[in-house]
Design an enzyme around this catalytic site. Structure first.
Site, PDB file in Angstrom:
ATOM      1  N   GLY A  27     -48.730 -67.972   3.782  1.00 55.74           N
ATOM      2  CA  GLY A  27     -47.919 -68.899   4.595  1.00 55.74           C
ATOM      3  C   GLY A  27     -48.228 -68.729   6.068  1.00 55.74           C
ATOM      4  O   GLY A  27     -48.353 -67.600   6.545  1.00 55.74           O
ATOM      5  N   ARG A  52     -53.568 -70.763  -0.194  1.00 55.37           N
ATOM      6  CA  ARG A  52     -53.358 -69.729  -1.213  1.00 55.37           C
ATOM      7  C   ARG A  52     -54.485 -69.896  -2.211  1.00 55.37           C
ATOM      8  O   ARG A  52     -54.887 -71.007  -2.533  1.00 55.37           O
ATOM      9  CB  ARG A  52     -51.966 -69.879  -1.819  1.00 55.37           C
ATOM     10  CG  ARG A  52     -50.888 -69.547  -0.766  1.00 55.37           C
ATOM     11  CD  ARG A  52     -49.533 -69.286  -1.348  1.00 55.37           C
ATOM     12  NE  ARG A  52     -48.645 -68.649  -0.364  1.00 55.37           N
ATOM     13  CZ  ARG A  52     -47.702 -69.294   0.331  1.00 55.37           C
ATOM     14  NH1 ARG A  52     -47.486 -70.572   0.149  1.00 55.37           N
ATOM     15  NH2 ARG A  52     -46.948 -68.631   1.188  1.00 55.37           N
ATOM     16  N   ASP A 103     -48.389 -59.493   2.602  1.00 60.26           N
ATOM     17  CA  ASP A 103     -48.866 -58.394   1.753  1.00 60.26           C
ATOM     18  C   ASP A 103     -49.789 -58.883   0.638  1.00 60.26           C
ATOM     19  O   ASP A 103     -50.672 -58.145   0.206  1.00 60.26           O
ATOM     20  CB  ASP A 103     -47.705 -57.541   1.228  1.00 60.26           C
ATOM     21  CG  ASP A 103     -46.835 -58.279   0.243  1.00 60.26           C
ATOM     22  OD1 ASP A 103     -46.707 -59.505   0.378  1.00 60.26           O
ATOM     23  OD2 ASP A 103     -46.278 -57.622  -0.660  1.00 60.26           O
ATOM     24  N   THR A 112     -46.389 -63.135   9.078  1.00 59.59           N
ATOM     25  CA  THR A 112     -45.499 -63.864   8.164  1.00 59.59           C
ATOM     26  C   THR A 112     -44.118 -63.942   8.803  1.00 59.59           C
ATOM     27  O   THR A 112     -43.707 -62.987   9.484  1.00 59.59           O
ATOM     28  CB  THR A 112     -45.397 -63.184   6.778  1.00 59.59           C
ATOM     29  OG1 THR A 112     -44.249 -63.708   6.082  1.00 59.59           O
ATOM     30  CG2 THR A 112     -45.233 -61.678   6.853  1.00 59.59           C
ATOM     31  N   ASP A 115     -41.490 -63.763   7.193  1.00 60.25           N
ATOM     32  CA  ASP A 115     -40.529 -63.076   6.319  1.00 60.25           C
ATOM     33  C   ASP A 115     -40.135 -61.670   6.776  1.00 60.25           C
ATOM     34  O   ASP A 115     -39.106 -61.151   6.361  1.00 60.25           O
ATOM     35  CB  ASP A 115     -41.101 -62.966   4.893  1.00 60.25           C
ATOM     36  CG  ASP A 115     -41.378 -64.335   4.281  1.00 60.25           C
ATOM     37  OD1 ASP A 115     -40.731 -65.304   4.694  1.00 60.25           O
ATOM     38  OD2 ASP A 115     -42.251 -64.421   3.395  1.00 60.25           O
ATOM     39  N   ASP A 170     -41.445 -58.912   5.835  1.00 71.09           N
ATOM     40  CA  ASP A 170     -41.265 -58.176   4.570  1.00 71.09           C
ATOM     41  C   ASP A 170     -42.379 -57.166   4.308  1.00 71.09           C
ATOM     42  O   ASP A 170     -42.625 -56.805   3.169  1.00 71.09           O
ATOM     43  CB  ASP A 170     -41.184 -59.181   3.405  1.00 71.09           C
ATOM     44  CG  ASP A 170     -42.435 -60.040   3.281  1.00 71.09           C
ATOM     45  OD1 ASP A 170     -43.291 -60.012   4.188  1.00 71.09           O
ATOM     46  OD2 ASP A 170     -42.561 -60.743   2.270  1.00 71.09           O
ATOM     47  N   MET A 199     -35.371 -69.085   4.926  1.00 69.39           N
ATOM     48  CA  MET A 199     -36.493 -68.536   4.176  1.00 69.39           C
ATOM     49  C   MET A 199     -36.490 -66.996   4.231  1.00 69.39           C
ATOM     50  O   MET A 199     -35.599 -66.390   4.801  1.00 69.39           O
ATOM     51  CB  MET A 199     -37.809 -69.085   4.715  1.00 69.39           C
ATOM     52  CG  MET A 199     -38.101 -70.503   4.271  1.00 69.39           C
ATOM     53  SD  MET A 199     -39.745 -70.997   4.817  1.00 69.39           S
ATOM     54  CE  MET A 199     -39.951 -72.538   3.919  1.00 69.39           C
ATOM     55  N   ARG A 216     -38.423 -65.286   1.393  1.00 70.50           N
ATOM     56  CA  ARG A 216     -38.805 -64.828   0.040  1.00 70.50           C
ATOM     57  C   ARG A 216     -37.796 -63.794  -0.444  1.00 70.50           C
ATOM     58  O   ARG A 216     -36.621 -64.048  -0.423  1.00 70.50           O
ATOM     59  CB  ARG A 216     -40.202 -64.233   0.051  1.00 70.50           C
ATOM     60  CG  ARG A 216     -41.255 -65.275  -0.122  1.00 70.50           C
ATOM     61  CD  ARG A 216     -42.544 -64.621  -0.580  1.00 70.50           C
ATOM     62  NE  ARG A 216     -43.600 -65.618  -0.524  1.00 70.50           N
ATOM     63  CZ  ARG A 216     -44.868 -65.341  -0.649  1.00 70.50           C
ATOM     64  NH1 ARG A 216     -45.271 -64.100  -0.813  1.00 70.50           N
ATOM     65  NH2 ARG A 216     -45.761 -66.296  -0.616  1.00 70.50           N
TER      66      ARG A 216
HETATM   67  P1  ADP Z   1     -48.925 -63.603   1.740  1.00 69.01           P
HETATM   68  O1  ADP Z   1     -50.216 -63.067   2.223  1.00 69.01           O
HETATM   69  O2  ADP Z   1     -48.194 -64.364   2.796  1.00 69.01           O
HETATM   70  O3  ADP Z   1     -48.080 -62.556   1.042  1.00 69.01           O
HETATM   71  P2  ADP Z   1     -49.634 -64.699  -0.857  1.00 69.01           P
HETATM   72  O4  ADP Z   1     -48.864 -63.679  -1.625  1.00 69.01           O
HETATM   73  O5  ADP Z   1     -49.564 -66.107  -1.315  1.00 69.01           O
HETATM   74  O6  ADP Z   1     -49.229 -64.748   0.675  1.00 69.01           O
HETATM   75  O7  ADP Z   1     -51.153 -64.214  -0.853  1.00 69.01           O
HETATM   76  C1  ADP Z   1     -52.145 -64.931  -0.142  1.00 69.01           C
HETATM   77  C2  ADP Z   1     -53.449 -64.853  -0.879  1.00 69.01           C
HETATM   78  O8  ADP Z   1     -53.864 -63.480  -0.962  1.00 69.01           O
HETATM   79  C3  ADP Z   1     -53.398 -65.312  -2.327  1.00 69.01           C
HETATM   80  O9  ADP Z   1     -53.479 -66.727  -2.440  1.00 69.01           O
HETATM   81  C4  ADP Z   1     -54.644 -64.637  -2.866  1.00 69.01           C
HETATM   82  O10 ADP Z   1     -55.799 -65.342  -2.456  1.00 69.01           O
HETATM   83  C5  ADP Z   1     -54.628 -63.301  -2.155  1.00 69.01           C
HETATM   84  N1  ADP Z   1     -53.967 -62.295  -3.006  1.00 69.01           N
HETATM   85  C6  ADP Z   1     -52.661 -62.144  -3.257  1.00 69.01           C
HETATM   86  N2  ADP Z   1     -52.430 -61.146  -4.122  1.00 69.01           N
HETATM   87  C7  ADP Z   1     -53.639 -60.637  -4.455  1.00 69.01           C
HETATM   88  C8  ADP Z   1     -54.082 -59.574  -5.316  1.00 69.01           C
HETATM   89  N3  ADP Z   1     -53.241 -58.843  -6.020  1.00 69.01           N
HETATM   90  N4  ADP Z   1     -55.413 -59.340  -5.392  1.00 69.01           N
HETATM   91  C9  ADP Z   1     -56.290 -60.073  -4.675  1.00 69.01           C
HETATM   92  N5  ADP Z   1     -55.935 -61.084  -3.855  1.00 69.01           N
HETATM   93  C10 ADP Z   1     -54.644 -61.373  -3.738  1.00 69.01           C
HETATM   94  O1  F6P Z   2     -43.958 -66.371   3.054  1.00 68.82           O
HETATM   95  C1  F6P Z   2     -43.596 -67.366   3.959  1.00 68.82           C
HETATM   96  C2  F6P Z   2     -42.747 -68.421   3.272  1.00 68.82           C
HETATM   97  O2  F6P Z   2     -42.396 -69.377   4.250  1.00 68.82           O
HETATM   98  C3  F6P Z   2     -41.499 -67.902   2.559  1.00 68.82           C
HETATM   99  O3  F6P Z   2     -40.458 -67.624   3.443  1.00 68.82           O
HETATM  100  C4  F6P Z   2     -41.228 -69.032   1.615  1.00 68.82           C
HETATM  101  O4  F6P Z   2     -40.526 -68.594   0.483  1.00 68.82           O
HETATM  102  C5  F6P Z   2     -42.603 -69.509   1.241  1.00 68.82           C
HETATM  103  O5  F6P Z   2     -43.497 -69.057   2.256  1.00 68.82           O
HETATM  104  C6  F6P Z   2     -42.727 -70.994   1.104  1.00 68.82           C
HETATM  105  O6  F6P Z   2     -44.000 -71.262   0.640  1.00 68.82           O
HETATM  106  P1  F6P Z   2     -44.666 -72.707   0.654  1.00 68.82           P
HETATM  107  O7  F6P Z   2     -45.168 -72.946   2.031  1.00 68.82           O
HETATM  108  O8  F6P Z   2     -45.750 -72.591  -0.345  1.00 68.82           O
HETATM  109  O9  F6P Z   2     -43.606 -73.694   0.285  1.00 68.82           O
END
Ligand code: ADP
Ligand code: F6P
Length: 321
Positions: free
Chosen positions: A12, A73, A104, A127, A129, A131, A171, A173
């Site tokens: 995000g 993503r 993360d 982010t 969040d 978090d 928001m 999460r």
């Molecule tokens: P954020 O980085 O904000 O936590 P996501 O959880 O959607 O957002 O993760 C972003 C991207 O990081 C995912 O779309 C994927 O490409 C990669 N990713 C997430 N988890 C893993 C994982 N366990 N192993 C490898 N790549 C990952």
């Molecule tokens: O991680 C950032 C965030 O904005 C969260 O607070 C929320 O739950 C999520 O992303 C929303 O995701 P999307 O942009 O895919 O609707």
């Protein structure tokens, strides 16, 4: 000495990501390191959307919300075979270091690149969040908090006029930080966050008590991790007689020009990332703890559980009565 680094934003978007890109880019060029932008996070790495960046790419973006590198993503990135294709796209350009700005999930992807392909990765927490373990603040949290406070002020006007209970879903999460600190800074009258048990009966009792002492409107912060404010409103309606409205703030929370705090945080973290890479190190995340920029092994971000400050939570509860 490392010659080429890549930079991407992933997951995000959050206000301040551009300020981090700018700091990394300008400082790397200053040290004679070439910078490659990777569009759309890991998706662009996989699809070879990689381009050489120059000074002009870093101009005029410090105050821009969103991310000029675009984000996405990419669930396929969890597959090692897919990561091998993406890593090849870096290696064919001689990219040895990589700055990943994201949450993360993005850090997990970076850790895999480090361990499987020896790419020197540095994670910068971006982010709204807040978090991520290993940092008191993530880039974008402060701006988002201010956006929520702005909305609360407006919602408060109409809540007062109509003597209503307004449930504001924010928001975060699984993290209640946005709701907690919006309640503290915005004078919230009720708070539901996922880190705490939230019996609706307790909230209902509290709101009724407020009526008895002449407080005729309420703003209740509902963290999305607890559930939907619309559903909470339905349950609450069965327990109290006040006129209730749910408001879901949604993606407005992710946009806007980054606050001064987020720009400075992003700039300092970006500078630290370049320092680490220029020393030939990697496999780390950057954080800020007690106002000091720190580094941890990147896996620190998901070791354990990010908790909220119990003290701040108690304070918010007392002040919301
Ligand atoms: P954020 O980085 O904000 O936590 P996501 O959880 O959607 O957002 O993760 C972003 C991207 O990081 C995912 O779309 C994927 O490409 C990669 N990713 C997430 N988890 C893993 C994982 N366990 N192993 C490898 N790549 C990952
Ligand atoms: O991680 C950032 C965030 O904005 C969260 O607070 C929320 O739950 C999520 O992303 C929303 O995701 P999307 O942009 O895919 O609707």
């Amino acid at each position: 000495m490392i010659k080429n680094i890549g930079i991407l934003t992933s997951g995000g978007d959050s206000p301040g990501m551009n300020a981090a890109v700018r700091a990394v880019g300008k400082l790397a060029l200053h040290k004679g390191i070439e910078v490659y932008g990777i569009k759309r996070g890991y998706l662009g790495m996989l699809n070879d959307e990689i381009f050489k960046m120059s000074e002009e790419d870093f101009g005029g973006i410090i105050d821009r919300g969103g991310t000029t590198l675009l984000t996405a993503r990419c669930p396929e990135f969890k597959d090692p075979k897919i990561r091998a294709i993406a890593a090849k796209n870096l290696k064919k350009r001689g990219i040895e270091g990589l700055v990943v700005i994201g949450g993360d999930g993005s850090f997990h992807g970076a850790d895999c690149l480090f361990k499987e392909h020896d790419i020197k990765v540095v994670g910068i927490p971006g982010t709204i969040d807040n978090d991520i373990i290993g940092t008191d603040y993530t880039i974008g949290f402060d701006t988002c908090l201010n956006t929520i406070l702005d909305a609360m002020g407006k919602i408060n006007d109409t809540a007062i006029s109509h003597e209503r209970t307004i449930l504001v879903e924010v928001m975060g999460r699984g993290a209640g930080d946005l709701a907690l600190y919006a309640s503290l800074a915005g004078g919230g009258d009720g708070l539901l966050i996922p880190e705490q048990d939230n019996p609706i009966e307790v909230l209902a009792y509290q709101l009724q008590k407020r009526r008895k002492i002449g407080k005729l409107h309420d703003i209740v912060l509902v963290s999305e991790g607890v559930g939907s404010a619309i559903e909470v409103a339905e349950t609450l309606k069965e327990k109290i007689q006040t006129d209730i409205r749910p408001v879901v703030l949604g993606h407005v929370q992710r946009g806007g020009t980054p606050s001064g705090f987020d720009r400075i945080l992003a700039t300092k973290m970006g500078a630290k990332a370049v320092e680490i890479l220029s020393q030939g190190h990697g496999g780390v995340m950057i954080g800020i703890e007690g106002n000091v920029i720190v580094t941890h092994p990147i896996s620190h971000a998901w070791e354990g559980e990010k908790t909220i400050s119990k003290e701040d939570y108690e304070l918010a509860l007392i002040l919301s009565r």
